[in-house]
Design an enzyme around this catalytic site. Structure first.
Site, PDB file in Angstrom:
ATOM      1  N   ASN A 201       1.079  -1.266  -0.070  1.00 43.51           N
ATOM      2  CA  ASN A 201       0.697  -0.074  -0.262  1.00 43.51           C
ATOM      3  C   ASN A 201       1.089   1.424   0.085  1.00 43.51           C
ATOM      4  OD1 ASN A 201      -2.023   1.396  -0.506  1.00 43.51           O
ATOM      5  ND2 ASN A 201      -3.257   0.629   1.933  1.00 43.51           N
TER       6      ASN A 201
ATOM      7  N   HIS B 273      -8.323   3.857   8.525  1.00 46.05           N
ATOM      8  CA  HIS B 273      -8.930   2.400   8.408  1.00 46.05           C
ATOM      9  C   HIS B 273     -10.012   2.080   9.083  1.00 46.05           C
ATOM     10  CE1 HIS B 273      -4.596   1.919   7.445  1.00 46.05           C
ATOM     11  NE2 HIS B 273      -5.411   1.050   5.700  1.00 46.05           N
TER      12      HIS B 273
END
Length: 661
Positions: A350, A381
């Site tokens: 990521n 998140h």
């Protein structure tokens, strides 16, 4: 241990593909997502070939990219797409109407606040604990884009150039975007569903047809078109797209054969939890989590291929003259699977989220940067407790790993058996080790030459010589000062004999990192403040107004705060030219992380025996780690005058270890 057939996956999007979903046995939301991405791939080729900058003006390209992206959102999420459109429009009103000095703060609070509210609501709307393609995914990507643009707009409109780091200066936005530009950047069909987040200036270059030519000129070291890049067609992304689609096919095959046979949801199955031994559950958790990765590999690699197919994502021409299309790649699969450290893993996983965290938080926070970055990552998140536990505990784990690295690894790297065992251990557990060739053959480098320049004649080995390497002891590092030589290519060549060339690490520094720091000194005299030593001007005559000056005092000192930890390569000092150049004789350069004795007790890099009047002298500091660079005259009363201090170095491992996404 197959997926439970009675699980119902809710979707607010289109049900046109419900028969396909039932036939394949995939949730409808995932089928919709895959259909949109495959359609986007075809649309991207059309966008590049038939809607290129030579065939359509930027307004048309912006409009088509944005409208297709909005259509994808509605198809996948139905009325829930209104959440994404709402936060984008609200954020645009902020950057247009709000005080430009606070636009980055307002945008961060608005985007992260809205995302958090939606993440909380997601718990009650979707199956808690099931990773599904709900609207929060695109909302997370849009949040990255909104905040990235806002901070870069603040950089361009509110900060002076010398206040910015080089990467910030290159990406600063000097004019507020129009509505269509803003919508296109945030909602374009290439990245609206799964990203990646890219920089606004790079995206505008792509839309307006400057993306490839600008990067070619940048990496060739010229800007006048004489390198010929303006006269040749843009390199094709076809090979890169085909390679990435092949990777996607492999990931899909792995998912169908392995991942689906190891469902991650089985870890919370009541019967399994209640009856299986702990070691069995731990082993299954390990392998099921590893098997879940290809799902992310597939999604991110396909998104990268879509961007490349549209002509976006060109990085540079590699050393073999082939185009590299990895500018906005979000992962490096080989780097992930072979990582021997937690940091190596997150550096390859990521990637764009790590860059975003660094851009909007780590580089901006005045203190507690590591903790604040982990906290922001956890908030971004979502509200899964596991994320908060992971990221909050990662703070002391990261600090402990740094301490172990510094105290243990140098005892191990010189012994082959220990190093092999350590590599295997860190591959499995995530502790870091650096590779140093200390086991044999160190004399192979004797007589090697370092050459720097812009030419590839003789593979770059005909460029000007920086230095000859007499010898480097086994397992150690050595710094060579190249006196501001300019060039794109750095070669290390062993001339005149047949030999094997082995290098365990090459680090190149050149940017003056002092310009972005904060300076202070023991006292100020005659309008000679400490900032004048980092103003970028080597003028050495006092009346030119570019030199510092303290009072005559015992142990006068000057200190530079680099604002983060670096491995310092060189310090270059320009001495006063009109008089008094011998005042600097005997001064010491000290570098470290402590402010004890105002930083003057830190490790010593060098003693300045003398610097000729009006000249500059460079001192090699052998990668001493530190945030503070001091120049102090010990042992006598004296005036301290500096006309310029320049520092080069490499950002330390301690400076940033981003929380992975």
């Amino acid at each position: 241990m197959g997926e439970r057939a009675d699980i119902t996956f809710k979707t607010t999007g289109s049900k046109w593909l419900l028969p396909v979903s039932e036939y394949l046995g995939f949730p409808l939301d995932q089928v919709n997502f895959l259909a949109c991405q495959l359609f986007a791939l075809g649309a991207a080729f059309w966008f590049r070939l038939y809607l290129s900058p030579s065939h359509a003006n930027p307004l048309v390209r912006h409009a088509v990219a944005a409208l297709l992206g909005i259509a994808f959102l509605i198809f996948c999420f139905g009325w829930y797409s209104a959440h994404i459109l709402t936060v984008v429009v609200a954020s645009y009103l902020i950057i247009i109407k709000a005080d430009i000095n606070n636009v980055h703060r307002y945008s961060m609070v608005t985007a992260m606040g809205y995302l958090t509210v939606c993440q909380v609501s997601r718990v009650f709307i979707f199956n808690y604990g099931v990773l599904s393609t709900d609207f929060s995914g695109p909302l997370m990507i849009v949040t990255q884009k909104i905040t990235t643009l806002a901070f870069q707009l603040h950089d361009g409109m509110c900060k002076k150039s010398e206040q910015l780091f080089p990467e910030q200066r290159a990406l600063a936005i000097n004019v507020r975007p129009s509505l269509i530009e803003y919508l296109s950047y945030n909602l374009n069909f290439m990245s609206v569903l799964v990203g990646p987040c890219s920089n606004y200036t790079e995206y505008i270059d792509f839309i307006e047809g400057r993306h490839i030519s600008r990067r070619l000129r940048h990496h060739s070291g010229t800007c006048n078109g004489q390198n010929g890049y303006d006269k040749i067609p843009d390199p094709s992304p076809l090979n890169a797209v085909c390679r990435k689609l092949l990777i996607c096919s492999g990931c899909m095959l792995f998912f169908l054969t392995v991942t689906r046979s190891l469902p991650i949801t089985y870890n919370v199955d009541p019967h399994f939890v209640g009856h299986a031994p702990f070691l069995t559950r731990l082993t299954y958790a390990f392998f099921s989590i590893q098997a879940a990765r290809p799902k992310f590999y597939f999604a991110w690699t396909l998104a990268d291929a879509v961007n490349n197919a549209a002509g976006y994502g060109f990085l540079r021409m590699d050393e073999n003259g082939k185009p590299s299309w990895d500018l906005i790649s979000n992962l490096n699969i080989l780097g992930i699977e072979t990582a021997t450290s937690f940091k190596t893993f997150i550096d390859n996983w990521n990637i764009r989220t790590g860059i975003w965290l660094k851009t909007v938080c780590y580089d901006r926070a005045p203190k507690h940067r590591l903790a604040l970055t982990f906290i922001l990552s956890a908030l971004w998140h979502g509200v899964y407790p596991g994320y908060y536990f992971t990221f909050i505990t990662a703070i002391p784990i990261t600090m402990a790993a740094r301490a172990v690295r510094k105290s243990v690894r140098h005892h191990i790297v010189g012994v082959r058996a220990l190093k092999l065992g350590y590599d295997i251990l860190t591959w499995a557990s995530g502790t870091k080790i650096c590779c140093v060739k200390g086991d044999c053959c160190h004399d192979r480098l004797n007589g090697a030459e370092i050459r720097i320049g812009n030419s590839l004649n003789d593979s770059g080995n005909a460029n000007p010589r920086c230095a000859s390497i007499n010898s480097i002891p086994a397992g150690t590092s050595q710094t060579f000062v190249c006196n501001e030589m300019e060039g794109q290519y750095v070669n290390i060549v062993i001339p005149g004999r047949t030999e094997s060339l082995t290098l365990c690490e090459v680090e190149v520094t050149g940017t003056n990192i002092a310009r972005h720091g904060k300076a202070t000194q023991s006292s100020v005299r005659l309008n000679g403040p400490p900032e004048k030593a980092i103003d970028g001007d080597r003028a050495s005559i006092w009346n030119e107004g570019s030199c510092t000056h303290t009072n005559r005092e015992s142990r006068p000192w000057w200190r530079l705060d680099l604002l983060r930890t670096y491995k310092i390569n060189t310090v270059t000092i320009t001495n006063r030219g009109d008089c008094c150049h011998d005042r600097l004789n005997g001064a010491e350069i000290r570098i470290g992380k402590s402010l004890n004795d105002n930083g003057n007790a830190n490790p010593r890099c060098a003693i300045i025996s003398s610097i000729a009047a009006g000249t500059s002298k460079t001192f090699a500091c052998d990668l001493i780690e530190g945030q503070y660079v001091n120049i102090v005259i010990p042992g006598r009363k004296e005036y301290l005058t500096l006309c310029e201090v320049e520092v080069t170095g490499i950002e330390s491992d301690d400076s940033f270890e981003h929380p992975y996404g």
